[in-house]
Design an enzyme around this catalytic site. Structure first.
Site, mmCIF file in Angstrom:
data_model
loop_
_atom_site.group_PDB
_atom_site.id
_atom_site.type_symbol
_atom_site.label_atom_id
_atom_site.label_comp_id
_atom_site.label_asym_id
_atom_site.label_seq_id
_atom_site.Cartn_x
_atom_site.Cartn_y
_atom_site.Cartn_z
ATOM 1 N N GLU A 97 33.219 30.624 39.664
ATOM 2 C CA GLU A 97 32.354 31.484 38.862
ATOM 3 C C GLU A 97 31.731 32.580 39.700
ATOM 4 O O GLU A 97 31.377 32.373 40.856
ATOM 5 C CB GLU A 97 31.269 30.639 38.188
ATOM 6 C CG GLU A 97 31.885 29.634 37.232
ATOM 7 C CD GLU A 97 30.858 28.884 36.415
ATOM 8 O OE1 GLU A 97 30.481 29.392 35.356
ATOM 9 O OE2 GLU A 97 30.434 27.812 36.852
ATOM 10 N N CYS A 102 27.312 38.062 42.765
ATOM 11 C CA CYS A 102 27.042 36.724 43.281
ATOM 12 C C CYS A 102 28.360 35.955 43.213
ATOM 13 O O CYS A 102 28.948 35.831 42.137
ATOM 14 C CB CYS A 102 25.970 36.105 42.377
ATOM 15 S SG CYS A 102 25.544 34.434 42.782
ATOM 16 N N CYS A 131 30.127 21.690 44.659
ATOM 17 C CA CYS A 131 29.323 21.733 45.883
ATOM 18 C C CYS A 131 28.979 20.299 46.271
ATOM 19 O O CYS A 131 28.755 19.456 45.409
ATOM 20 C CB CYS A 131 28.031 22.523 45.645
ATOM 21 S SG CYS A 131 27.062 22.782 47.158
ATOM 22 N N CYS A 136 21.662 19.338 45.984
ATOM 23 C CA CYS A 136 20.259 19.738 45.814
ATOM 24 C C CYS A 136 19.836 19.334 44.397
ATOM 25 O O CYS A 136 20.546 19.604 43.430
ATOM 26 C CB CYS A 136 20.100 21.246 46.024
ATOM 27 S SG CYS A 136 20.585 21.757 47.695
ATOM 28 N N SER A 144 24.130 32.889 51.972
ATOM 29 C CA SER A 144 22.992 32.028 51.638
ATOM 30 C C SER A 144 23.369 30.589 51.959
ATOM 31 O O SER A 144 24.428 30.116 51.556
ATOM 32 C CB SER A 144 22.665 32.176 50.148
ATOM 33 O OG SER A 144 21.589 31.343 49.787
ATOM 34 N N HIS A 146 12.772 26.297 50.389
ATOM 35 C CA HIS A 146 12.189 25.590 49.230
ATOM 36 C C HIS A 146 11.034 24.645 49.540
ATOM 37 O O HIS A 146 10.334 24.201 48.617
ATOM 38 C CB HIS A 146 13.228 24.785 48.440
ATOM 39 C CG HIS A 146 14.477 25.525 48.133
ATOM 40 N ND1 HIS A 146 14.481 26.793 47.595
ATOM 41 C CD2 HIS A 146 15.778 25.203 48.321
ATOM 42 C CE1 HIS A 146 15.731 27.199 47.454
ATOM 43 N NE2 HIS A 146 16.530 26.266 47.895
ATOM 44 N N ASN A 164 15.241 28.002 37.581
ATOM 45 C CA ASN A 164 15.958 28.072 36.308
ATOM 46 C C ASN A 164 16.221 26.647 35.868
ATOM 47 O O ASN A 164 17.005 25.944 36.496
ATOM 48 C CB ASN A 164 17.275 28.819 36.469
ATOM 49 C CG ASN A 164 17.048 30.281 36.737
ATOM 50 O OD1 ASN A 164 16.430 30.971 35.932
ATOM 51 N ND2 ASN A 164 17.504 30.760 37.879
ATOM 52 N N CYS A 178 20.851 31.607 38.978
ATOM 53 C CA CYS A 178 21.000 30.747 40.157
ATOM 54 C C CYS A 178 20.896 29.279 39.762
ATOM 55 O O CYS A 178 19.975 28.882 39.065
ATOM 56 C CB CYS A 178 19.883 31.008 41.158
ATOM 57 S SG CYS A 178 20.042 32.534 42.038
HETATM 58 N N1 SAH Z 1 24.557 26.603 48.926
HETATM 59 C C1 SAH Z 1 23.959 27.875 49.199
HETATM 60 C C2 SAH Z 1 24.342 28.966 48.223
HETATM 61 C C3 SAH Z 1 24.394 28.631 46.753
HETATM 62 S S1 SAH Z 1 22.840 28.372 45.912
HETATM 63 C C4 SAH Z 1 22.456 27.736 49.286
HETATM 64 O O1 SAH Z 1 21.941 26.657 49.040
HETATM 65 O O2 SAH Z 1 21.784 28.697 49.658
HETATM 66 C C5 SAH Z 1 22.101 29.964 45.890
HETATM 67 C C6 SAH Z 1 20.591 29.945 45.713
HETATM 68 O O3 SAH Z 1 20.244 29.516 44.393
HETATM 69 C C7 SAH Z 1 19.905 28.990 46.673
HETATM 70 O O4 SAH Z 1 18.770 29.583 47.248
HETATM 71 C C8 SAH Z 1 19.540 27.860 45.751
HETATM 72 O O5 SAH Z 1 18.513 27.099 46.256
HETATM 73 C C9 SAH Z 1 19.195 28.590 44.475
HETATM 74 N N2 SAH Z 1 19.132 27.721 43.298
HETATM 75 C C10 SAH Z 1 19.885 26.632 43.044
HETATM 76 N N3 SAH Z 1 19.546 26.069 41.877
HETATM 77 C C11 SAH Z 1 18.561 26.818 41.356
HETATM 78 C C12 SAH Z 1 17.796 26.751 40.153
HETATM 79 N N4 SAH Z 1 17.997 25.790 39.260
HETATM 80 N N5 SAH Z 1 16.859 27.714 39.948
HETATM 81 C C13 SAH Z 1 16.675 28.700 40.848
HETATM 82 N N6 SAH Z 1 17.355 28.817 41.988
HETATM 83 C C14 SAH Z 1 18.294 27.882 42.254
#
Ligand code: SAH
Length: 365
Positions: A85, A98, A105, A109, A190, A215, A289, A332
């Site tokens: 995507e 993006c 993944c 997280c 990132s 975070h 989000n 995101c």
């Molecule tokens: N794995 C990498 C890149 C993909 S995530 C990373 O962790 O940076 C890209 C960004 O989106 C990261 O900063 C991640 O923490 C954020 N992200 C993931 N889920 C999210 C959500 N539900 N709301 C807002 N940001 C989110």
């Protein structure tokens, strides 16, 4: 599959063609990408026809347009069935794409929808570059009002952990900068924070931007949000970020997904500001989000404002990021949400978030 072939090796796809034809094809693919081979007007018809079925290494399964035409999300499908995507966002003077570095993944997280599905496979360099080429071709064919007709910034913030797929991401970055002609500073990697990967990236010749998904300002809280923190705790991460920043003066930014009653209190704001000041890093604050697979919630606008103000009051520079694409599940951490909630054939959620993983910030009972 032209984008899977290194641009220097394109002649292997065009046996018997003279050198200048190979150069013309490379120009069409990487400099002025088009959506169909038919548009490669200076090539003979037979060559266009033979290229046509091989142009993209994946097909476009869905295209969703949101934010009144300013956000477009694509779901691509590779021949072996992997979902890829990408999200294109048009702004008055810039366009940001993006992109995904992996299908799925492995980082898990707890607030991220992609993380709940688990890992499918690494994307090849060509599958990463093709996302950029496709967006460029789309922008040429369908200009966005007020936005430039080319992708100006590429951020590795789609699906996947880029530093866990290092060699392919490196080769994709090389093609984006050296062949497509984008500036290294317009490319942002990132990461959840894989310190050996950060150190490798620091040794590459391109001054890309590094975004650290922090975070949380302490290990106890961060472990509950980013399981990977057990392997690479905050101090190690910050030391690697400092080394990265020192190499050719490359910029580092800190990403902070703001979650209600988890990491939106004054203590975290203060600690975040201290880290940012010490690193000389800019802070990007992204209101969470929400997604159906994660327990965390988005704070109120007032609480969000207060957090940003608190970070700034303690001397750091911080930006509240707008959240694009929420209406089309393109924000995101939302990628794959539709599949999750509708049981579409993109995989099924691997794990429900257990109650004890619902992070509570000690400073915000
Ligand atoms: N794995 C990498 C890149 C993909 S995530 C990373 O962790 O940076 C890209 C960004 O989106 C990261 O900063 C991640 O923490 C954020 N992200 C993931 N889920 C999210 C959500 N539900 N709301 C807002 N940001 C989110």
């Amino acid at each position: 599959m032209p984008y899977l072939t290194a641009p220097e090796a394109l002649e292997s796809l065009l046996p018997g063609e003279p050198r200048y034809r190979v150069d013309q094809v490379r120009e069409w693919l990487y400099r002025h990408p088009v959506l169909t081979a038919g548009e490669m007007t200076n090539l003979p018809r037979e060559l266009r026809e033979s290229l046509a079925p091989r142009l993209w290494p994946m097909r476009v399964e869905a295209e969703h347009v949101g934010d009144g035409g300013k956000t477009v999300k694509w779901l691509f499908r590779t021949p072996d069935g992997a979902a890829v995507e990408a999200v294109l966002m048009g702004y008055p003077r810039r366009t940001t794409l993006c992109i995904s570095s992996q299908a799925g993944c492995a980082m898990r997280c707890t607030f991220c929808a992609t993380g709940q599905f688990g890992f499918e496979r690494h994307l090849q360099a060509g599958e990463i570059v093709a996302q950029v080429a496709y967006a460029n071709a789309h922008l040429r064919a369908h200009p966005m009002e007020g936005a430039p007709p080319r992708v100006g910034n590429v951020v590795f913030m789609g699906m996947g952990e880029p530093l866990a797929n290092y060699d392919n991401v490196r080769e994709a970055i090389r093609r984006i900068i050296e062949v497509m002609g984008m500036s290294a500073r317009a490319v942002t990697v990132s990461t959840v924070g894989i310190t050996p990967g950060i150190d490798r990236l620091a040794r590459e010749p391109w001054p890309v931007t590094l975004a650290l998904s922090l975070h949380a300002a302490d290990d106890h809280l961060r472990e509950q949000l980013v399981p990977q923190n057990r392997r690479y705790p905050i101090d190690d991460l910050l030391a690697a970020a400092r080394r990265f920043g020192d190499s050719h003066g490359r910029r580092v930014s800190l990403e902070w997904t703001l979650m209600a009653d988890v990491n939106d209190g004054a203590d975290q704001a203060r600690a975040l500001a201290a880290i940012a000041l010490e690193l000389g890093a800019h802070v990007n604050i992204i209101p969470m989000n929400p997604n159906p697979l994660s327990p965390q919630r988005r704070p109120t606008a007032e609480r969000t404002r207060r957090f940003v103000d608190e970070v700034i009051r303690h001397g750091a520079t911080a930006t509240l990021r707008d959240t694009r694409g929420t209406d089309i599940d393109a924000a995101c951490g939302q990628l794959r949400v539709r599949a999750a909630t509708e049981g579409a054939p993109m995989g099924s959620p691997r794990n429900k978030v257990p109650a004890q993983d619902r992070a509570e910030s000690p400073s915000n009972p």
